[in-house]
Design a protein around this motif. Structure first.
Motif, PDB file in Angstrom:
ATOM      1  N   TYR A 241     -46.504 -30.471  15.034  1.00 50.18           N
ATOM      2  CA  TYR A 241     -47.892 -31.438  14.154  1.00 50.18           C
ATOM      3  C   TYR A 241     -49.325 -32.066  15.971  1.00 50.18           C
ATOM      4  O   TYR A 241     -50.062 -31.962  15.471  1.00 50.18           O
ATOM      5  CB  TYR A 241     -47.032 -32.426  13.101  1.00 50.18           C
ATOM      6  CG  TYR A 241     -48.160 -33.479  13.406  1.00 50.18           C
ATOM      7  CD1 TYR A 241     -49.236 -32.851  12.066  1.00 50.18           C
ATOM      8  CD2 TYR A 241     -48.395 -34.640  13.517  1.00 50.18           C
ATOM      9  CE1 TYR A 241     -50.230 -33.652  11.334  1.00 50.18           C
ATOM     10  CE2 TYR A 241     -49.341 -35.828  13.188  1.00 50.18           C
ATOM     11  CZ  TYR A 241     -50.138 -35.350  11.468  1.00 50.18           C
ATOM     12  OH  TYR A 241     -51.349 -36.221  11.781  1.00 50.18           O
ATOM     13  N   PHE A 242     -47.985 -32.563  16.527  1.00 52.61           N
ATOM     14  CA  PHE A 242     -48.798 -32.805  17.516  1.00 52.61           C
ATOM     15  C   PHE A 242     -49.611 -31.813  18.177  1.00 52.61           C
ATOM     16  O   PHE A 242     -51.099 -32.370  18.424  1.00 52.61           O
ATOM     17  CB  PHE A 242     -48.405 -34.533  18.174  1.00 52.61           C
ATOM     18  CG  PHE A 242     -48.115 -35.066  16.706  1.00 52.61           C
ATOM     19  CD1 PHE A 242     -49.281 -35.996  17.097  1.00 52.61           C
ATOM     20  CD2 PHE A 242     -46.940 -35.793  17.479  1.00 52.61           C
ATOM     21  CE1 PHE A 242     -48.439 -37.348  16.337  1.00 52.61           C
ATOM     22  CE2 PHE A 242     -46.620 -36.735  16.396  1.00 52.61           C
ATOM     23  CZ  PHE A 242     -47.187 -37.902  15.905  1.00 52.61           C
ATOM     24  N   GLU A 243     -48.732 -31.414  18.587  1.00 56.59           N
ATOM     25  CA  GLU A 243     -49.368 -30.048  19.562  1.00 56.59           C
ATOM     26  C   GLU A 243     -50.450 -29.266  18.983  1.00 56.59           C
ATOM     27  O   GLU A 243     -51.952 -29.028  19.527  1.00 56.59           O
ATOM     28  CB  GLU A 243     -48.499 -28.979  19.754  1.00 56.59           C
ATOM     29  CG  GLU A 243     -48.219 -28.220  20.658  1.00 56.59           C
ATOM     30  CD  GLU A 243     -48.847 -28.443  21.494  1.00 56.59           C
ATOM     31  OE1 GLU A 243     -48.462 -29.598  22.542  1.00 56.59           O
ATOM     32  OE2 GLU A 243     -49.977 -27.201  22.583  1.00 56.59           O
ATOM     33  N   GLN A 244     -50.478 -29.119  17.686  1.00 62.32           N
ATOM     34  CA  GLN A 244     -51.924 -28.575  16.510  1.00 62.32           C
ATOM     35  C   GLN A 244     -52.674 -29.943  15.787  1.00 62.32           C
ATOM     36  O   GLN A 244     -54.000 -28.797  17.043  1.00 62.32           O
ATOM     37  CB  GLN A 244     -51.080 -28.327  15.061  1.00 62.32           C
ATOM     38  CG  GLN A 244     -50.634 -27.010  14.708  1.00 62.32           C
ATOM     39  CD  GLN A 244     -51.387 -25.639  15.849  1.00 62.32           C
ATOM     40  OE1 GLN A 244     -52.108 -25.389  14.631  1.00 62.32           O
ATOM     41  NE2 GLN A 244     -50.287 -24.948  15.971  1.00 62.32           N
ATOM     42  N   ILE A 245     -52.925 -30.590  16.489  1.00 56.65           N
ATOM     43  CA  ILE A 245     -53.819 -31.052  16.782  1.00 56.65           C
ATOM     44  C   ILE A 245     -54.609 -31.361  17.980  1.00 56.65           C
ATOM     45  O   ILE A 245     -56.092 -31.256  17.673  1.00 56.65           O
ATOM     46  CB  ILE A 245     -53.411 -32.776  16.081  1.00 56.65           C
ATOM     47  CG1 ILE A 245     -52.947 -32.946  14.514  1.00 56.65           C
ATOM     48  CG2 ILE A 245     -54.860 -33.689  16.341  1.00 56.65           C
ATOM     49  CD1 ILE A 245     -52.411 -34.421  14.165  1.00 56.65           C
ATOM     50  N   LEU A 246     -53.267 -31.276  18.851  1.00 56.13           N
ATOM     51  CA  LEU A 246     -54.497 -31.112  20.085  1.00 56.13           C
ATOM     52  C   LEU A 246     -55.000 -29.996  20.505  1.00 56.13           C
ATOM     53  O   LEU A 246     -55.938 -29.706  20.445  1.00 56.13           O
ATOM     54  CB  LEU A 246     -53.120 -30.937  21.274  1.00 56.13           C
ATOM     55  CG  LEU A 246     -52.781 -32.775  21.633  1.00 56.13           C
ATOM     56  CD1 LEU A 246     -51.328 -32.132  22.779  1.00 56.13           C
ATOM     57  CD2 LEU A 246     -54.112 -33.371  21.828  1.00 56.13           C
ATOM     58  N   LYS A 247     -54.506 -29.009  19.655  1.00 54.51           N
ATOM     59  CA  LYS A 247     -54.784 -26.995  19.648  1.00 54.51           C
ATOM     60  C   LYS A 247     -56.835 -27.352  18.937  1.00 54.51           C
ATOM     61  O   LYS A 247     -57.039 -26.453  19.404  1.00 54.51           O
ATOM     62  CB  LYS A 247     -54.525 -26.753  19.378  1.00 54.51           C
ATOM     63  CG  LYS A 247     -54.667 -25.183  19.528  1.00 54.51           C
ATOM     64  CD  LYS A 247     -53.545 -24.213  19.045  1.00 54.51           C
ATOM     65  CE  LYS A 247     -53.674 -22.501  19.502  1.00 54.51           C
ATOM     66  NZ  LYS A 247     -52.941 -21.774  18.393  1.00 54.51           N
ATOM     67  N   GLN A 248     -56.585 -28.202  17.278  1.00 56.24           N
ATOM     68  CA  GLN A 248     -57.881 -27.804  16.517  1.00 56.24           C
ATOM     69  C   GLN A 248     -58.806 -28.848  17.346  1.00 56.24           C
ATOM     70  O   GLN A 248     -60.300 -28.902  17.128  1.00 56.24           O
ATOM     71  CB  GLN A 248     -57.351 -28.524  15.690  1.00 56.24           C
ATOM     72  CG  GLN A 248     -57.034 -27.283  15.285  1.00 56.24           C
ATOM     73  CD  GLN A 248     -55.931 -27.848  13.706  1.00 56.24           C
ATOM     74  OE1 GLN A 248     -56.294 -28.975  12.286  1.00 56.24           O
ATOM     75  NE2 GLN A 248     -56.671 -26.724  12.098  1.00 56.24           N
ATOM     76  N   GLY A 249     -58.621 -29.822  18.399  1.00 56.86           N
ATOM     77  CA  GLY A 249     -59.379 -30.444  18.839  1.00 56.86           C
ATOM     78  C   GLY A 249     -59.789 -30.286  20.519  1.00 56.86           C
ATOM     79  O   GLY A 249     -60.222 -28.707  20.398  1.00 56.86           O
ATOM     80  N   ASP A 250     -60.011 -31.563  21.374  1.00 52.91           N
ATOM     81  CA  ASP A 250     -60.282 -31.097  22.132  1.00 52.91           C
ATOM     82  C   ASP A 250     -59.050 -30.398  23.850  1.00 52.91           C
ATOM     83  O   ASP A 250     -59.683 -30.119  24.510  1.00 52.91           O
ATOM     84  CB  ASP A 250     -62.088 -31.766  23.014  1.00 52.91           C
ATOM     85  CG  ASP A 250     -60.635 -32.917  23.931  1.00 52.91           C
ATOM     86  OD1 ASP A 250     -59.592 -33.246  23.461  1.00 52.91           O
ATOM     87  OD2 ASP A 250     -61.389 -33.953  24.523  1.00 52.91           O
ATOM     88  N   GLY A 251     -58.215 -30.434  22.861  1.00 49.62           N
ATOM     89  CA  GLY A 251     -56.860 -29.826  23.909  1.00 49.62           C
ATOM     90  C   GLY A 251     -57.115 -31.301  25.025  1.00 49.62           C
ATOM     91  O   GLY A 251     -55.302 -30.469  25.396  1.00 49.62           O
ATOM     92  N   ARG A 252     -56.636 -32.266  25.059  1.00 51.36           N
ATOM     93  CA  ARG A 252     -56.379 -33.199  25.410  1.00 51.36           C
ATOM     94  C   ARG A 252     -56.453 -34.229  25.451  1.00 51.36           C
ATOM     95  O   ARG A 252     -55.686 -35.371  25.711  1.00 51.36           O
ATOM     96  CB  ARG A 252     -57.915 -32.983  26.547  1.00 51.36           C
ATOM     97  CG  ARG A 252     -58.303 -31.869  27.687  1.00 51.36           C
ATOM     98  CD  ARG A 252     -59.458 -32.166  28.222  1.00 51.36           C
ATOM     99  NE  ARG A 252     -59.362 -33.250  29.214  1.00 51.36           N
ATOM    100  CZ  ARG A 252     -58.882 -33.979  30.274  1.00 51.36           C
ATOM    101  NH1 ARG A 252     -57.916 -32.424  31.504  1.00 51.36           N
ATOM    102  NH2 ARG A 252     -59.512 -34.538  30.736  1.00 51.36           N
ATOM    103  N   HIS A 253     -57.437 -34.436  24.148  1.00 49.43           N
ATOM    104  CA  HIS A 253     -57.166 -36.130  23.533  1.00 49.43           C
ATOM    105  C   HIS A 253     -56.607 -35.877  22.161  1.00 49.43           C
ATOM    106  O   HIS A 253     -57.492 -35.280  21.442  1.00 49.43           O
ATOM    107  CB  HIS A 253     -58.567 -36.859  24.044  1.00 49.43           C
ATOM    108  CG  HIS A 253     -58.440 -36.924  25.003  1.00 49.43           C
ATOM    109  ND1 HIS A 253     -59.982 -36.616  25.569  1.00 49.43           N
ATOM    110  CD2 HIS A 253     -58.758 -37.593  25.996  1.00 49.43           C
ATOM    111  CE1 HIS A 253     -59.960 -36.066  26.919  1.00 49.43           C
ATOM    112  NE2 HIS A 253     -59.268 -37.359  27.176  1.00 49.43           N
ATOM    113  N   ILE A 254     -55.890 -36.587  21.246  1.00 45.37           N
ATOM    114  CA  ILE A 254     -55.057 -36.613  19.967  1.00 45.37           C
ATOM    115  C   ILE A 254     -55.976 -37.265  19.186  1.00 45.37           C
ATOM    116  O   ILE A 254     -56.283 -36.279  18.214  1.00 45.37           O
ATOM    117  CB  ILE A 254     -53.784 -37.315  19.872  1.00 45.37           C
ATOM    118  CG1 ILE A 254     -53.247 -36.828  18.389  1.00 45.37           C
ATOM    119  CG2 ILE A 254     -54.298 -39.074  19.687  1.00 45.37           C
ATOM    120  CD1 ILE A 254     -52.562 -35.265  19.126  1.00 45.37           C
TER     121      ILE A 254
END
Lengths: 236, 236
Positions: free
Chosen positions: B146-159
């Motif tokens: 879940y958290f990895e996917q959120i990082l991926k959908q975001g800027d990749g660096r910040h949650i």
């Protein structure tokens, strides 16, 4: 604005804490999965919808905002509907109490799922008996003793200050659920929880809550939800 | 103003999530129980002090306000120290993520205490093995995915958005704790969590965090805390 509430059909679960706030507020909301089925939640859980991605139901859509985590949804709704005092310190205090309720609710769930969330209760009965014994003898008295003491140190009627707030609604739900799941254990605690008992009755008598509880929207507690009645887990 | 943090001595526990925020902010705080012993917390827990009564540590005193529940303390501190964006929707989103971390932390605790919180791990080893197996195979991949996917959908660096916030600090602590408790399970997940790995390293390299981690204030993980390393619970 009409809110959209998303939660598993067929159970009260954590969604019920949000429902009680919406109902008490007289807020317009659509209980989306109950209308359209659980599948309607999946695009949100897969991150295919705009807004914050929920880890699990319940979540609420309010305009373009998606809000998950029960206590967080309540903290969002409450100031919009007079269900928490305006000062920031009061809202912080309410959240503290609500998160303590959330901790207890998670422990209630673990009484019937102590070793594997993904398996059936029937596959973890011996462990459930042990966990439930600890919950009944240690945890229920500790948690309810805490809330009872706060009521005693306050005005005796409200958990926060001198006014009704969303945490009172959640305490009602907590007590209702515990009464359903652990009637014997709760009976033996009756004399030690007079203020929680009175609060529970008072919330149940609030006109909108009374109307809701009498409606078909309030589905009964059952053994698919968080508060489950398995007599063997309530034995003293 | 100097904050007062209250948490059990000898362990990182839930207090560590608060410490990391205070340290990252460069905030002045006294770690009261570490200076004066755990007994100093008891009057607060017994409701003998002014301010909101905590159910359990950690709690924070900020002026006359007492604030308990880890996520609630962080939500209080963050806007005062630039550790969360100002818009209410961002703070709501941060809280949602933090509460999901809190849920996972509670599950970590239950891996070594699945049936009775008040008893020793050694008294619930068989049950702990079952719970840990479920946690390793089902829950760690689900939460970290879940958290990895959120990082991926975001800027990749910040949650959350494009800026460092307190939830990044808590994700660092979560990963550090899981690495300590379940090194084998976490190793097998390495390739599926590249962004969480990068985030963890980036947080550890923040100057104030790096200084804190190298200081005696950061006590090591140990088997009295929440993240415990019992090799038998990490076996795959």
């Amino acid at each position: 604005m009409r809110y959209e509430l998303y939660y598993w059909t067929g159970i009260q679960g954590r969604g019920e804490f949000v429902r009680l706030a919406l109902e008490d507020a007289g807020a317009a909301y659509l209980d989306v999965a109950r209308e359209q089925g659980d599948a309607v939640m999946m695009p949100f859980l897969r991150g295919e919808k705009p807004g914050a991605r929920p880890f699990a139901p319940p979540f609420l859509r309010a305009g373009r905002q998606v809000i998950a985590q029960t206590a967080n949804i309540l903290a969002f709704l409450a100031p919009r509907h007079g269900l928490v005092p305006a000062p920031a310190a009061s809202q912080c205090h309410a959240m503290q109490l609500q998160l303590t309720i959330a901790d207890m609710v998670a422990e209630v769930h673990d009484t019937h799922h102590p070793v594997a969330m993904e398996k059936y209760y029937e596959e973890q009965r011996p462990e459930a008996r042990k966990r439930a014994a600890s919950f009944r003898t240690q945890r229920i008295p500790k948690y309810l003793g805490y809330f009872e003491q706060i009521l005693k140190q306050g005005d005796g009627r409200h958990i926060l200050g001198r006014r009704h707030c969303y945490v009172d609604l959640s305490l009602f739900q907590l007590m209702a659920g515990l009464d359903y799941a652990f009637p014997q254990a709760m009976k033996s605690l009756r004399r030690r929880t007079p203020r929680l008992r009175a609060l529970t009755e008072r919330v149940a008598a609030r006109p909108r809550i009374a109307a809701y509880l009498a409606s078909p929207r309030r589905i009964p507690f059952n053994e698919a939800g968080i508060f489950r009645h398995y007599p063997e887990l309530d034995r003293t």
